[in-house]
Design a protein around this motif. Sequence first.
Motif, PDB file in Angstrom:
ATOM      1  N   LYS A  54      22.441  -2.674  10.433  1.00 28.09           N
ATOM      2  CA  LYS A  54      24.052  -2.605  10.824  1.00 28.09           C
ATOM      3  C   LYS A  54      24.516  -2.040   9.395  1.00 28.09           C
ATOM      4  O   LYS A  54      25.313  -2.418   8.619  1.00 28.09           O
ATOM      5  CB  LYS A  54      24.674  -3.971  11.065  1.00 28.09           C
ATOM      6  CG  LYS A  54      24.304  -4.762  12.040  1.00 28.09           C
ATOM      7  CD  LYS A  54      24.798  -5.898  12.558  1.00 28.09           C
ATOM      8  CE  LYS A  54      24.591  -6.486  13.724  1.00 28.09           C
ATOM      9  NZ  LYS A  54      25.306  -7.773  13.982  1.00 28.09           N
ATOM     10  N   MET A  55      23.850  -0.838   8.893  1.00 24.91           N
ATOM     11  CA  MET A  55      24.362  -0.115   7.754  1.00 24.91           C
ATOM     12  C   MET A  55      24.822   1.002   7.995  1.00 24.91           C
ATOM     13  O   MET A  55      24.724   1.895   8.951  1.00 24.91           O
ATOM     14  CB  MET A  55      23.075   0.359   6.906  1.00 24.91           C
ATOM     15  CG  MET A  55      22.338  -0.847   6.526  1.00 24.91           C
ATOM     16  SD  MET A  55      20.402  -0.293   5.854  1.00 24.91           S
ATOM     17  CE  MET A  55      20.973   0.528   4.491  1.00 24.91           C
ATOM     18  N   ASP A  56      26.117   1.437   7.229  1.00 23.87           N
ATOM     19  CA  ASP A  56      26.785   2.678   7.581  1.00 23.87           C
ATOM     20  C   ASP A  56      26.009   3.753   6.837  1.00 23.87           C
ATOM     21  O   ASP A  56      26.220   3.916   5.712  1.00 23.87           O
ATOM     22  CB  ASP A  56      28.350   2.635   6.847  1.00 23.87           C
ATOM     23  CG  ASP A  56      29.235   3.556   7.232  1.00 23.87           C
ATOM     24  OD1 ASP A  56      28.669   4.391   7.754  1.00 23.87           O
ATOM     25  OD2 ASP A  56      30.407   3.318   6.708  1.00 23.87           O
ATOM     26  N   LEU A  57      25.326   4.521   7.660  1.00 20.37           N
ATOM     27  CA  LEU A  57      24.433   5.426   7.051  1.00 20.37           C
ATOM     28  C   LEU A  57      25.152   6.686   6.302  1.00 20.37           C
ATOM     29  O   LEU A  57      24.690   6.802   5.109  1.00 20.37           O
ATOM     30  CB  LEU A  57      23.610   6.045   8.280  1.00 20.37           C
ATOM     31  CG  LEU A  57      22.559   7.176   7.734  1.00 20.37           C
ATOM     32  CD1 LEU A  57      21.620   6.607   6.775  1.00 20.37           C
ATOM     33  CD2 LEU A  57      21.926   7.984   8.972  1.00 20.37           C
ATOM     34  N   PRO A  58      26.210   7.448   6.736  1.00 18.43           N
ATOM     35  CA  PRO A  58      26.938   8.510   5.983  1.00 18.43           C
ATOM     36  C   PRO A  58      27.628   7.967   4.694  1.00 18.43           C
ATOM     37  O   PRO A  58      27.287   8.304   3.691  1.00 18.43           O
ATOM     38  CB  PRO A  58      28.156   8.668   6.888  1.00 18.43           C
ATOM     39  CG  PRO A  58      27.723   8.645   8.430  1.00 18.43           C
ATOM     40  CD  PRO A  58      26.772   7.173   8.352  1.00 18.43           C
ATOM     41  N   HIS A  59      28.082   6.455   4.492  1.00 15.92           N
ATOM     42  CA  HIS A  59      28.499   6.016   3.585  1.00 15.92           C
ATOM     43  C   HIS A  59      27.451   5.692   2.352  1.00 15.92           C
ATOM     44  O   HIS A  59      27.697   5.869   1.013  1.00 15.92           O
ATOM     45  CB  HIS A  59      29.578   4.765   3.794  1.00 15.92           C
ATOM     46  CG  HIS A  59      29.803   4.017   2.780  1.00 15.92           C
ATOM     47  ND1 HIS A  59      30.877   4.230   1.800  1.00 15.92           N
ATOM     48  CD2 HIS A  59      29.381   2.773   1.978  1.00 15.92           C
ATOM     49  CE1 HIS A  59      30.893   3.611   0.797  1.00 15.92           C
ATOM     50  NE2 HIS A  59      30.234   2.706   0.839  1.00 15.92           N
ATOM     51  N   LEU A  60      26.331   5.135   2.961  1.00 12.93           N
ATOM     52  CA  LEU A  60      25.347   4.861   2.020  1.00 12.93           C
ATOM     53  C   LEU A  60      24.761   6.281   1.604  1.00 12.93           C
ATOM     54  O   LEU A  60      24.338   6.144   0.048  1.00 12.93           O
ATOM     55  CB  LEU A  60      24.159   4.132   2.822  1.00 12.93           C
ATOM     56  CG  LEU A  60      24.521   2.508   3.069  1.00 12.93           C
ATOM     57  CD1 LEU A  60      23.285   2.004   3.932  1.00 12.93           C
ATOM     58  CD2 LEU A  60      24.494   1.687   1.755  1.00 12.93           C
ATOM     59  N   LEU A  61      24.661   7.301   2.273  1.00  8.43           N
ATOM     60  CA  LEU A  61      23.898   8.332   1.720  1.00  8.43           C
ATOM     61  C   LEU A  61      25.123   8.952   0.587  1.00  8.43           C
ATOM     62  O   LEU A  61      24.485   9.371  -0.594  1.00  8.43           O
ATOM     63  CB  LEU A  61      24.022   9.400   2.714  1.00  8.43           C
ATOM     64  CG  LEU A  61      22.931   9.265   3.701  1.00  8.43           C
ATOM     65  CD1 LEU A  61      22.863  10.216   5.052  1.00  8.43           C
ATOM     66  CD2 LEU A  61      21.463   9.324   3.176  1.00  8.43           C
ATOM     67  N   SER A  62      26.388   8.828   1.067  1.00 10.32           N
ATOM     68  CA  SER A  62      27.234   9.364  -0.109  1.00 10.32           C
ATOM     69  C   SER A  62      27.077   8.478  -1.524  1.00 10.32           C
ATOM     70  O   SER A  62      27.344   9.291  -2.579  1.00 10.32           O
ATOM     71  CB  SER A  62      28.519   9.347   0.548  1.00 10.32           C
ATOM     72  OG  SER A  62      29.617   9.655  -0.517  1.00 10.32           O
ATOM     73  N   ARG A  63      27.121   7.243  -1.324  1.00 11.75           N
ATOM     74  CA  ARG A  63      26.940   6.450  -2.373  1.00 11.75           C
ATOM     75  C   ARG A  63      25.581   6.830  -3.209  1.00 11.75           C
ATOM     76  O   ARG A  63      25.615   6.666  -4.387  1.00 11.75           O
ATOM     77  CB  ARG A  63      27.043   5.005  -2.143  1.00 11.75           C
ATOM     78  CG  ARG A  63      27.310   4.066  -3.362  1.00 11.75           C
ATOM     79  CD  ARG A  63      27.582   2.766  -2.957  1.00 11.75           C
ATOM     80  NE  ARG A  63      26.576   1.976  -2.105  1.00 11.75           N
ATOM     81  CZ  ARG A  63      26.430   0.776  -1.746  1.00 11.75           C
ATOM     82  NH1 ARG A  63      27.496   0.086  -1.673  1.00 11.75           N
ATOM     83  NH2 ARG A  63      25.376   0.247  -1.224  1.00 11.75           N
ATOM     84  N   THR A  64      24.354   6.779  -2.623  1.00 14.28           N
ATOM     85  CA  THR A  64      23.197   6.918  -3.101  1.00 14.28           C
ATOM     86  C   THR A  64      23.122   8.398  -3.876  1.00 14.28           C
ATOM     87  O   THR A  64      22.664   8.496  -5.040  1.00 14.28           O
ATOM     88  CB  THR A  64      22.146   6.942  -2.187  1.00 14.28           C
ATOM     89  OG1 THR A  64      22.282   5.480  -1.688  1.00 14.28           O
ATOM     90  CG2 THR A  64      20.903   6.975  -2.907  1.00 14.28           C
ATOM     91  N   LEU A  65      23.746   9.317  -3.408  1.00 18.04           N
ATOM     92  CA  LEU A  65      23.498  10.658  -3.791  1.00 18.04           C
ATOM     93  C   LEU A  65      24.688  11.042  -4.614  1.00 18.04           C
ATOM     94  O   LEU A  65      24.777  12.374  -5.339  1.00 18.04           O
ATOM     95  CB  LEU A  65      23.372  11.902  -2.737  1.00 18.04           C
ATOM     96  CG  LEU A  65      22.293  11.532  -1.696  1.00 18.04           C
ATOM     97  CD1 LEU A  65      22.385  12.584  -0.499  1.00 18.04           C
ATOM     98  CD2 LEU A  65      20.917  11.828  -2.417  1.00 18.04           C
ATOM     99  N   HIS A  66      25.799  10.237  -4.792  1.00 16.47           N
ATOM    100  CA  HIS A  66      26.888  10.422  -5.594  1.00 16.47           C
ATOM    101  C   HIS A  66      27.557  11.850  -5.310  1.00 16.47           C
ATOM    102  O   HIS A  66      27.718  12.524  -6.343  1.00 16.47           O
ATOM    103  CB  HIS A  66      26.561  10.422  -7.165  1.00 16.47           C
ATOM    104  CG  HIS A  66      26.136   9.029  -7.675  1.00 16.47           C
ATOM    105  ND1 HIS A  66      26.905   7.948  -8.102  1.00 16.47           N
ATOM    106  CD2 HIS A  66      24.828   8.460  -7.554  1.00 16.47           C
ATOM    107  CE1 HIS A  66      26.360   7.152  -8.264  1.00 16.47           C
ATOM    108  NE2 HIS A  66      24.848   7.179  -8.269  1.00 16.47           N
ATOM    109  N   GLY A  67      27.987  12.001  -4.099  1.00 17.76           N
ATOM    110  CA  GLY A  67      28.554  13.254  -3.519  1.00 17.76           C
ATOM    111  C   GLY A  67      28.888  13.197  -2.120  1.00 17.76           C
ATOM    112  O   GLY A  67      28.580  12.201  -1.312  1.00 17.76           O
TER     113      GLY A  67
END
Length: 275
Positions: free
Chosen positions: A42-55
């Motif tokens: 139950k993870m928000d994939l686009p949000h996690l990618l944006s937070r991990t990649l800082h952009g």
Amino acid sequence: MRGKRSKQYRKLMHQYSLAFNFREPYQVLLDAEIIQDTTRFKMDLPHLLSRTLHGQVKPMITQCCIRHLYLSTTEDKAEKSAWIETAKGCERRRCGHHELEEPLSAEECMMSVVDPKGSGTNKHRYIVACQDSGLRKKLRAVPGVPLVYVQRSVMVMEPMGQKSEEVKEGLEADKVRAGVKRGKGGGEKRKREGSEDLDEDEVDEDVDGEVKVEEPKKKRKRGPKAPNPLSVKKTVKKEDQRGPKAAMPDRIEKQIRAAREEAKREKAQRANGAA
């Protein structure tokens, strides 16, 4: 720990931006497994990618990977529909394998998209988010491919691979070498220009074409150095500092003279009275 990891990821993406010209929005290729795992957790994939990649990110999925989701044999239909909905929210990356009866594996399909000619270059600057360790191992051999995966409901970004490190160090060495050459060239150019100016000043051509070298001017002899008269402190005349004791003889002498004159006048008056 989360703050430290986030700082490392930001620094890593900055290195990728400098060395391999990555720009936002980052194109992130997803495989079927990472969509399944993030949906299960139950993870928000686009949000996690944006937070991990800082952009800003642009999630993408190949045609083969989305076909794997449709062909999955899970019994939970709600979960399967959630996978497909997540995949539909991503941009479709045409891999050219849709004409095949069976989709290619995620490893073959994504390798053909990232490095289609096998030249070892990530031409379109993809970031790959996949759960397949074998695929990540192959992608480490391609310089400039950031790798992301999910481990225990935590999104992790791999450190820069050895091939990418070698390319980055080579680019930095080239920049340093170019800077040194530019500095040497500028110094030689300035030196050459200075010598040309000197030659133009010292060398003069005669009417007949003969070259005459001007004799160096004789230095004028100067006299002895003296201080600036305007800056010299003026001498102050010393005042007569004689005290009352020093002026005492003059005063006594005047008194004696006055007493003598008074005595003479009295004597003259007596003489006149007697006569």
